[in-house]
Design a protein around this motif. Structure first.
Motif, mmCIF file in Angstrom:
data_model
loop_
_atom_site.group_PDB
_atom_site.id
_atom_site.type_symbol
_atom_site.label_atom_id
_atom_site.label_comp_id
_atom_site.label_asym_id
_atom_site.label_seq_id
_atom_site.Cartn_x
_atom_site.Cartn_y
_atom_site.Cartn_z
ATOM 1 N N SER A 159 -145.103 39.952 31.185
ATOM 2 C CA SER A 159 -146.511 39.537 31.195
ATOM 3 C C SER A 159 -147.151 39.662 32.576
ATOM 4 O O SER A 159 -148.360 39.914 32.675
ATOM 5 C CB SER A 159 -146.642 38.087 30.701
ATOM 6 N N LEU A 160 -146.375 39.514 33.646
ATOM 7 C CA LEU A 160 -146.952 39.560 34.987
ATOM 8 C C LEU A 160 -147.225 40.988 35.448
ATOM 9 O O LEU A 160 -148.301 41.294 35.962
ATOM 10 C CB LEU A 160 -146.014 38.863 35.981
ATOM 11 N N THR A 161 -146.258 41.869 35.269
ATOM 12 C CA THR A 161 -146.377 43.233 35.808
ATOM 13 C C THR A 161 -146.819 44.261 34.771
ATOM 14 O O THR A 161 -147.185 45.382 35.127
ATOM 15 C CB THR A 161 -145.023 43.696 36.367
ATOM 16 N N GLN A 162 -146.753 43.920 33.484
ATOM 17 C CA GLN A 162 -147.059 44.830 32.392
ATOM 18 C C GLN A 162 -146.092 46.021 32.315
ATOM 19 O O GLN A 162 -146.368 47.015 31.646
ATOM 20 C CB GLN A 162 -148.507 45.346 32.470
ATOM 21 N N LEU A 163 -144.966 45.912 33.001
ATOM 22 C CA LEU A 163 -143.872 46.858 32.817
ATOM 23 C C LEU A 163 -142.993 46.340 31.685
ATOM 24 O O LEU A 163 -143.183 45.218 31.198
ATOM 25 C CB LEU A 163 -143.051 46.992 34.099
ATOM 26 N N PHE A 164 -142.023 47.126 31.255
ATOM 27 C CA PHE A 164 -141.085 46.634 30.246
ATOM 28 C C PHE A 164 -140.329 45.425 30.792
ATOM 29 O O PHE A 164 -140.012 45.365 31.984
ATOM 30 C CB PHE A 164 -140.093 47.721 29.841
ATOM 31 N N ASN A 165 -140.055 44.470 29.902
ATOM 32 C CA ASN A 165 -139.228 43.351 30.332
ATOM 33 C C ASN A 165 -137.756 43.769 30.348
ATOM 34 O O ASN A 165 -137.398 44.860 29.893
ATOM 35 C CB ASN A 165 -139.450 42.115 29.454
#
Length: 324
Positions: A159-165
Motif C-alpha cells: 500500500s505504501l510503495t504500490q510495488l508488489f508486496n
C-alpha cells in the motif's frame, strides 16, 4: 362464433407480438427484413413500414456482416437453432441503453436466438431472430469482474510503495525459479535497501521515512522493463527479479538504480533528504535447490555491500570467488 374467436386469437397474437419485451425480426434468404416487432421499433426508432423489404446491412451498417452471415447461414443450411451471448458479441443491433439502473452502459447488451422457419416444402426460407435485453446481467457481471480484479490487485500490492508486496513477489520468483530450472536461461535476483534508513526516521520522523520509500519506488519504476518484477521485501528493503538477464545486464541495471537514487534527493518540509542504497544481486544457479537459496544468495551480496562501505553494488559470484 368460431370466426370471431379466430379473429380474437389473431388479435391477441399480434398484440403479444408487438408488446412482448424481446425483439422479433424475420429475415428472408437475402437478408431482407420481413417482420419487425414493437420492441425493435421502439429501440431503433424505425417503423415496420420503413424497414419492410429493406436489406438488413444497409439499415444497420454497424452489424458485423461477416459474423452475422456465418451465424445465419448455419441456420439456413443445417435447419438448427443457433445462439449467441453478449460475452461473444456484445450486441447485434447497436441500441442505446435507456435503463436508469444500468446507466453505466452506453448500449444494450444482447443475447440472441436464431430460429429456422420452413415453408410448405420443408425448406428453410426465413430465419427469426429473437433479441433479449441482458444489459442488467452484463453490467452486473462486468462490475463484479472489475471489483474482483481490483481486490486481487490490492491483495498483491504494497500500500505504501504500490510495488508488489512480499507474498506476491515471492510467488512470482518461485515460478521464475522453476521456469529457468526446467528450460534454462539466465535470470537475476537483485536486492537493495536504503543506507542508514533509521537515521532518516530518527531525525525527520516516520512520515519522512514513508516519503523516502515512496520516492525510491518511483525512481525504481522509471528503470524497470516490462518483464522486470519489483517488490517491497520488507521495511526499507526492495527486490527486483530481472527476467532473462545475465550477470552483465544485472550489473548495469544495479549500478543504474544505485546512481539514480544517489543523484535524486527528495524534499521533505523544505529539507533536502539525500539517500544512497546498497545493492546485491545473484544470478540463478543449479546449486540452488529452492528459490529461498536464491534469495539468500542475493541477500548475502547485499550485506556484503553494506559491510564494505555501503552505496555500492556486489555480485554474489564475486563473493564466492574471493572465498575460494
Amino acid at each position: 362464433m368460431a370466426a370471431d374467436l379466430e379473429m380474437n386469437e389473431i388479435h391477441w397474437l399480434m398484440d403479444m407480438f408487438n408488446t412482448v419485451d424481446v425483439g422479433l425480426v424475420v429475415l428472408d434468404r437475402n437478408y431482407k427484413v420481413c417482420v419487425w416487432n414493437g420492441f425493435m421499433e421502439n429501440h431503433s426508432g424505425l417503423l415496420p413500414s420503413a424497414v419492410k423489404d429493406k436489406d438488413l446491412f444497409d439499415l444497420f451498417p454497424s452489424i458485423d456482416e461477416k459474423w452475422f452471415r456465418s451465424k445465419s447461414e448455419s441456420v439456413f443450411v443445417l435447419k438448427n437453432r443457433s445462439f449467441t451471448i453478449w460475452e461473444q458479441q456484445p450486441y447485434i443491433f447497436r441500441f442505446k441503453n435507456y435503463r436508469p439502473i444500468t446507466g453505466k452502459a452506453d448500449y444494450m447488451y444482447q443475447n440472441a436466438t436464431f430460429i429456422p422457419l420452413t415453408n410448405t416444402l420443408g425448406e428453410v426460407s426465413h430465419i427469426c431472430i429473437i433479441i433479449y435485453d441482458v444489459t442488467d446481467v452484463a453490467v452486473n457481471k462486468k462490475e463484479l469482474e472489475d471489483l474482483n480484479k481490483r481486490l486481487e490487485q490490492v491483495s498483491q500490492t504494497d500500500s505504501l510503495t504500490q510495488l508488489f508486496n512480499r507474498g506476491h513477489w515471492e510467488s512470482t520468483l518461485q515460478q521464475e525459479f522453476l521456469r529457468v530450472k526446467r528450460s534454462g536461461g539466465s535470470s537475476t535476483l537483485l536486492m537493495f535497501d536504503i543506507d542508514h534508513f533509521k537515521k532518516i526516521n530518527d531525525e525527520h520522523g516516520h512520515s519522512c521515512g514513508d516519503e523516502a520509500l515512496r520516492h525510491l519506488s518511483e525512481l525504481l519504476r522509471t528503470t524497470l522493463r516490462e518483464t522486470d518484477i519489483a517488490g517491497r521485501y520488507g521495511g526499507e528493503e526492495f527486490v527486483v527479479t530481472l527476467l532473462d538477464t545475465d550477470k552483465q545486464g544485472a550489473a548495469i541495471f544495479a549500478e543504474r538504480i544505485r546512481a539514480l537514487i544517489e543523484a535524486n534527493p527528495f524534499v521533505y518540509k523544505n529539507t533536502k533528504i539525500e539517500m544512497t542504497v546498497s545493492v546485491g544481486f545473484a544470478g540463478n544457479s543449479p546449486d540452488f535447490a529452492k528459490h529461498e537459496r536464491w534469495i539468500e544468495a542475493a541477500d548475502k551480496a547485499l550485506y556484503h555491500s553494506k559491510e564494505h562501505g555501503r552505496n555500492r553494488v556486489t555480485d554474489f559470484e564475486d563473493i564466492k570467488l574471493r572465498q575460494r
